[in-house]
Design a protein around this motif. Structure first.
Motif, PDB file in Angstrom:
ATOM      1  N   VAL A  67     -18.302 -31.997   2.154  1.00  9.45           N
ATOM      2  CA  VAL A  67     -18.087 -30.700   1.509  1.00  9.45           C
ATOM      3  C   VAL A  67     -17.464 -30.886   0.128  1.00  9.45           C
ATOM      4  O   VAL A  67     -17.868 -30.241  -0.848  1.00  9.45           O
ATOM      5  N   ASN A  85     -14.173 -22.570   3.740  1.00  5.96           N
ATOM      6  CA  ASN A  85     -14.863 -23.522   2.872  1.00  5.96           C
ATOM      7  C   ASN A  85     -15.938 -24.308   3.613  1.00  5.96           C
ATOM      8  O   ASN A  85     -16.490 -25.274   3.089  1.00  5.96           O
ATOM      9  N   LEU A 144     -19.567 -25.232   5.366  1.00  3.81           N
ATOM     10  CA  LEU A 144     -20.941 -25.080   4.897  1.00  3.81           C
ATOM     11  C   LEU A 144     -21.719 -24.129   5.804  1.00  3.81           C
ATOM     12  O   LEU A 144     -21.369 -23.911   6.958  1.00  3.81           O
ATOM     13  N   HIS A 187     -23.163 -24.473   0.429  1.00  4.73           N
ATOM     14  CA  HIS A 187     -21.906 -23.734   0.355  1.00  4.73           C
ATOM     15  C   HIS A 187     -22.191 -22.257   0.617  1.00  4.73           C
ATOM     16  O   HIS A 187     -23.261 -21.747   0.242  1.00  4.73           O
TER      17      HIS A 187
END
Length: 282
Positions: free
Chosen positions: A183, A247, A249, A280
């Motif tokens: 990420v 945050n 995915l 994202h």
């Protein structure tokens, strides 16, 4: 249901990694195998599932170039393959226009990758594809999990990060670090591509390769860096999962490929691998 059939090679891998602890020691164990030339995972060519994805599903992947101020393609997008081995996937991504980076903890592995590049780059399956200008190829030796300062990747963000047999080579305790690093390294409009393998073997059989059903990818990439609950037999405890992280995915595609490496088929000739594509959250 597919049956996991341990092989002599699997037994040797289990024995070899039995005492490894942490990413550094684990990496040393992989380097030892490269030095010995014991490479049962090496198939000699890219996974056909990745070939087909790049050829047929550009709609869910980042374009390999960015337009300049005049609207003309100029800046190439960057692709990263951690645990790249002999670099077949790196060379393939280059053929599809990406500046492709192969990362390995083993310097011996990259010696072999450079040999493959010298012999095969720009030829056969690695020929620049129609409509794409061939990208550059870069080889990096180091620990994927190194985060001190800008780390070995120089603070780069990548537009495509590919995993086929990298996560399954890592013990389950390293999965939170794997998801966090993926990420952190992914560009804002980038994509993570996973060919999910092995999806069929029981978690209790250990690894490498460790069992990776699709739910494991889903749980970790939606909760990067978070320690997730597992049973003693290695089964993910889905009922105890907390809500996905902000945050985390988002999985934008998930399907079984028409083709994959032979090890991804069951005894009846059915594909057991899956392909997942991640972005994202918008």
């Amino acid at each position: 249901m597919p049956v996991d059939r341990p092989t002599d090679a699997r037994a040797r891998l289990l024995s070899h990694f039995n005492s490894a602890k942490g990413s550094t020691e684990h990496g040393t164990k992989w380097d030892e195998l490269w030095t010995e030339g014991f490479l049962p995972w090496d198939k000699g060519f890219p996974n056909p599932a990745l070939v087909d994805l790049l050829s047929q599903r550009q709609d869910i992947l980042p374009t390999s170039t960015s337009p300049n101020a005049n609207g003309q393609a100029s800046k190439k997008k960057k692709a990263l393959v951690p645990g790249c081995g002999k670099g077949y996937d790196v060379l393939l991504l280059s053929a599809f226009g990406y500046d492709a980076y192969g990362l390995e903890i083993s310097s011996k592995a990259l010696e072999e990758a450079r040999k493959v590049e010298a012999e095969m780059n720009g030829k056969d399956i690695y020929t620049a594809r129609e409509g794409f200008e061939k990208g550059e190829v870069h080889w990096i030796v180091g620990d994927f999990f190194e985060e001190g300062g800008e780390g070995i990747l120089g603070g780069e963000k990548f537009d495509l990060i590919y995993d086929y047999t990298f996560l399954c080579a890592l013990p389950p305790v390293m999965r939170p670090a794997w998801s966090k690093r993926f990420v952190d390294l992914l560009a804002p409009e980038g994509r993570v591509v996973c060919v999910e393998f092995p999806t069929y073997k029981p978690p209790s059989t250990g690894g490498p390769p460790w069992a990776l059903p699709p739910k494991v990818y889903l749980a970790h990439l939606m909760r990067p860096g978070v320690e997730l609950p597992y049973a003693e037999d290695g089964e993910l405890l889905e009922m105890k999962l907390e809500e996905p992280s902000k945050n985390g995915l988002k999985r934008i595609a998930h399907f079984q490929p028409e083709r994959t490496h032979q090890i991804g088929y069951d005894a009846e000739g059915k594909v057991t691998d899956w392909v997942s594509v991640w972005a994202h959250p918008s």
